[in-house]
Write a protein that holds these residues in place. Sequence first.
Motif, short mmCIF file in Angstrom:
data_model
loop_
_atom_site.label_atom_id
_atom_site.label_comp_id
_atom_site.label_asym_id
_atom_site.label_seq_id
_atom_site.Cartn_x
_atom_site.Cartn_y
_atom_site.Cartn_z
N PHE A 120 56.58 70.19 48.38
CA PHE A 120 57.33 69.17 47.65
C PHE A 120 57.78 68.05 48.57
N ALA A 121 58.20 68.36 49.79
CA ALA A 121 58.68 67.33 50.71
C ALA A 121 57.57 66.36 51.10
N LYS A 122 56.36 66.86 51.26
CA LYS A 122 55.24 66.01 51.69
C LYS A 122 54.57 65.27 50.53
N ASN A 123 54.79 65.72 49.30
CA ASN A 123 54.04 65.17 48.17
C ASN A 123 54.89 64.55 47.07
N VAL A 124 56.19 64.75 47.08
CA VAL A 124 57.05 64.24 46.01
C VAL A 124 58.11 63.35 46.63
N SER A 125 58.26 62.20 46.02
CA SER A 125 59.29 61.26 46.48
C SER A 125 60.23 60.98 45.32
N VAL A 126 61.51 61.11 45.60
CA VAL A 126 62.53 60.84 44.59
C VAL A 126 63.40 59.70 45.08
N THR A 127 63.53 58.69 44.26
CA THR A 127 64.42 57.57 44.62
C THR A 127 65.41 57.37 43.49
N PHE A 128 66.62 57.05 43.88
CA PHE A 128 67.67 56.79 42.91
C PHE A 128 67.95 55.29 42.89
N THR A 129 68.08 54.75 41.70
CA THR A 129 68.44 53.34 41.57
C THR A 129 69.73 53.25 40.77
N SER A 130 70.50 52.24 41.09
CA SER A 130 71.74 52.04 40.33
C SER A 130 71.62 50.78 39.51
N LYS A 131 72.32 50.75 38.40
CA LYS A 131 72.27 49.58 37.52
C LYS A 131 73.38 48.64 37.83
#
Length: 151
Positions: free
Chosen positions: A140-151
């Motif tokens: 998961f660390a090498k293949n999945v990227s999670v980014t959070f955005t704020s409004k």
Amino acid sequence: NHPPLARHHREFFERISKLKVLEREAAFTDQAMKNLKANPKGVARNWVCNTVRLFLGFPRSHRPEELATLVFVGFNGSLLLLSVGAVGLAARRPSSISPELWFLGIFALIYLGGSTLASSLARYFLVVTPLMWPVIAAAFAKNVSVTFTSK
């Protein structure tokens, strides 16, 4: 002496308990072969039950289910879903997993495959989870990227 089990097995165990060790083992083998020949479809059903029991803690013969089974289902079910996801990610990008982690993953799969042939209790699955977590985390660390955005 457990009543639901005694009804099915007491006579056999009383008969073989007086035998010498090697004769007792031969009697177990003989009885197992008779059971396999009498019910060949039962082998596949037994293997499926063993596999489910290994991962989720049920079904168990002649025993009522307990509330603790929900803990196994919650923890092991989540781990299984993560494992399936990790296998899918690793299959798409095999080079993202280091050779050492491939070795751990293959070792865990061999252990789990062999464990499905035995009595398969959920505690046997817990033994191998420390080998699975690094593989899952790396996939998961090498293949999945999670980014959070704020409004």
